[in-house]
Design a protein around this motif. Structure first.
Motif, mmCIF file in Angstrom:
data_model
loop_
_atom_site.group_PDB
_atom_site.id
_atom_site.type_symbol
_atom_site.label_atom_id
_atom_site.label_comp_id
_atom_site.label_asym_id
_atom_site.label_seq_id
_atom_site.Cartn_x
_atom_site.Cartn_y
_atom_site.Cartn_z
ATOM 1 N N VAL A 108 32.969 53.740 33.487
ATOM 2 C CA VAL A 108 31.987 52.656 33.410
ATOM 3 C C VAL A 108 30.665 53.261 32.960
ATOM 4 N N ARG A 109 30.047 52.623 31.972
ATOM 5 C CA ARG A 109 28.711 53.051 31.547
ATOM 6 C C ARG A 109 27.842 51.811 31.367
ATOM 7 N N GLY A 110 26.550 52.013 31.488
ATOM 8 C CA GLY A 110 25.614 50.902 31.324
ATOM 9 C C GLY A 110 24.963 50.971 29.952
ATOM 10 N N ILE A 111 24.649 49.793 29.417
ATOM 11 C CA ILE A 111 23.980 49.729 28.109
ATOM 12 C C ILE A 111 22.680 48.947 28.255
ATOM 13 N N ARG A 112 21.591 49.568 27.822
ATOM 14 C CA ARG A 112 20.296 48.885 27.887
ATOM 15 C C ARG A 112 19.782 48.467 26.525
ATOM 16 N N SER A 113 20.206 49.183 25.494
ATOM 17 C CA SER A 113 19.595 48.973 24.173
ATOM 18 C C SER A 113 20.541 49.441 23.078
ATOM 19 N N VAL A 114 20.143 49.186 21.850
ATOM 20 C CA VAL A 114 20.921 49.648 20.703
ATOM 21 C C VAL A 114 20.980 51.176 20.690
ATOM 22 N N THR A 115 19.901 51.792 21.112
ATOM 23 C CA THR A 115 19.872 53.265 21.170
ATOM 24 C C THR A 115 20.936 53.768 22.141
ATOM 25 N N ASP A 116 21.010 53.133 23.325
ATOM 26 C CA ASP A 116 22.069 53.500 24.284
ATOM 27 C C ASP A 116 23.428 53.337 23.618
ATOM 28 N N PHE A 117 23.597 52.218 22.914
ATOM 29 C CA PHE A 117 24.905 51.903 22.333
ATOM 30 C C PHE A 117 25.367 53.006 21.397
ATOM 31 N N GLU A 118 24.480 53.488 20.553
ATOM 32 C CA GLU A 118 24.881 54.504 19.569
ATOM 33 C C GLU A 118 25.361 55.777 20.247
ATOM 34 N N TYR A 119 24.627 56.189 21.267
ATOM 35 C CA TYR A 119 25.000 57.397 22.007
ATOM 36 C C TYR A 119 26.306 57.164 22.774
ATOM 37 N N GLU A 120 26.384 56.003 23.406
ATOM 38 C CA GLU A 120 27.562 55.691 24.241
ATOM 39 C C GLU A 120 28.832 55.563 23.401
ATOM 40 N N LEU A 121 28.684 55.016 22.198
ATOM 41 C CA LEU A 121 29.844 54.876 21.307
ATOM 42 C C LEU A 121 30.402 56.255 20.970
ATOM 43 N N GLN A 122 29.511 57.185 20.714
ATOM 44 C CA GLN A 122 29.920 58.553 20.388
ATOM 45 C C GLN A 122 30.619 59.201 21.586
ATOM 46 N N MET A 123 30.049 59.025 22.783
ATOM 47 C CA MET A 123 30.648 59.603 23.993
ATOM 48 C C MET A 123 32.018 58.986 24.272
ATOM 49 N N ALA A 124 32.096 57.652 24.152
ATOM 50 C CA ALA A 124 33.353 56.953 24.445
ATOM 51 C C ALA A 124 34.432 57.386 23.464
ATOM 52 N N SER A 125 34.059 57.525 22.197
ATOM 53 C CA SER A 125 35.033 57.926 21.181
ATOM 54 C C SER A 125 35.498 59.353 21.448
ATOM 55 N N THR A 126 34.569 60.216 21.858
ATOM 56 C CA THR A 126 34.932 61.609 22.156
ATOM 57 C C THR A 126 35.907 61.656 23.322
ATOM 58 N N ASN A 127 35.593 60.928 24.386
ATOM 59 C CA ASN A 127 36.478 60.952 25.558
ATOM 60 C C ASN A 127 37.845 60.365 25.229
ATOM 61 N N HIS A 128 37.857 59.336 24.388
ATOM 62 C CA HIS A 128 39.130 58.730 23.992
ATOM 63 C C HIS A 128 39.947 59.712 23.148
ATOM 64 N N GLN A 129 39.238 60.463 22.336
ATOM 65 C CA GLN A 129 39.894 61.479 21.512
ATOM 66 C C GLN A 129 40.511 62.571 22.395
ATOM 67 N N LEU A 130 39.781 62.956 23.450
ATOM 68 C CA LEU A 130 40.264 64.006 24.356
ATOM 69 C C LEU A 130 41.432 63.529 25.202
ATOM 70 N N ASP A 131 41.414 62.252 25.579
ATOM 71 C CA ASP A 131 42.494 61.691 26.402
ATOM 72 C C ASP A 131 42.647 60.217 26.036
ATOM 73 N N GLY A 132 43.711 59.930 25.285
ATOM 74 C CA GLY A 132 43.929 58.583 24.757
ATOM 75 C C GLY A 132 44.170 57.518 25.823
ATOM 76 N N GLU A 133 44.408 57.933 27.068
ATOM 77 C CA GLU A 133 44.636 56.937 28.117
ATOM 78 C C GLU A 133 43.358 56.539 28.845
ATOM 79 N N ILE A 134 42.285 57.219 28.527
ATOM 80 C CA ILE A 134 41.006 56.910 29.172
ATOM 81 C C ILE A 134 40.266 55.845 28.352
ATOM 82 N N GLU A 135 39.825 54.804 29.037
ATOM 83 C CA GLU A 135 39.038 53.758 28.383
ATOM 84 C C GLU A 135 37.630 53.751 28.963
#
Ligand code: ADP
Length: 191
Positions: free
Chosen positions: A115-142
């Protein structure tokens, strides 16, 4: 007839697989989410996300990142204590910390939702990168995102520390116990 048999076989196999997979992954404890972050210190914005996540999951683990490359104001133990205090009335919330890869910590806890929180477009860009990285490391993690409560959309731990450093009031930004802890870190100017 053939179709029905196929359907039944598919359904039975599907249901069995899903159930055993769910139990194996969740350790039989239901749906577990991990809310990772620095929490240096926990703010009303974080607490709002924790409360809302606790209504969506059976267990929410708030996981303090033990990041040696940052220079935190509060130690990991202090951050954990503050989090434990402000969440003490939410029975399905647990506090932990990690220094390993997040996805590995998730596995060790039988959790597969971040679970992550989003406050702004800036948060979104960073969070998208983190989420994609974690998904890449483990495809079962959402990763799921919760939009900030508009009341707290500008609020961050850094802003709170900046205000407290100059003896400004953080009364509406952090829970009272955090306010006291900040006063200890930044004692008032001698009169
Ligand atoms: P990190 O260093 O991992 O970003 P933070 O403690 O700053 O750790 O934030 C943890 C999570 O909480 C992040 O997903 C962040 O976007 C979210 N968050 C922080 N402040 C707020 C807020 N006011 N409203 C909603 N989400 C927030």
């Amino acid at each position: 007839m053939e179709t029905r048999n196929n359907e039944r076989t598919h359904t039975e196999r599907g249901a069995g697989t899903l159930e055993s997979e769910r139990l194996e992954f969740a350790g039989g404890q239901g749906r577990i989410a991990v809310y990772p972050g620095s929490f240096d210190p926990v703010t009303c914005g974080h607490l709002d996300i924790i409360q809302r996540a606790s209504r969506q999951f059976d267990t929410v683990i708030v996981a303090v990142l033990n990041n040696t490359s940052k220079n935190p104001l509060f130690s990991v133990e202090e951050r954990r204590e503050l989090l434990a205090e402000v969440t003490k009335d939410i029975p399905n919330v647990r506090i932990d910390s990690f220094r390993d890869l997040l996805v590995r910590f998730m596995r060790s806890q039988g959790a597969r939702t971040i679970v992550r929180g989003i406050r702004s477009v800036t948060d979104f860009e960073y969070e998208l990168q983190m989420a994609s990285t974690n998904h890449q490391l483990d495809g079962e993690i959402e990763t799921i995102f919760m939009m900030t409560n508009p009341k707290y959309s500008y609020l961050s731990s850094s802003i709170v520390k900046e205000i407290a450093k100059f003896q400004g009031s953080v009364k509406d930004l952090v829970p009272p116990v955090v306010q006291s802890a900040l006063t200890t870190k930044f004692p008032g100017r001698p009169s």
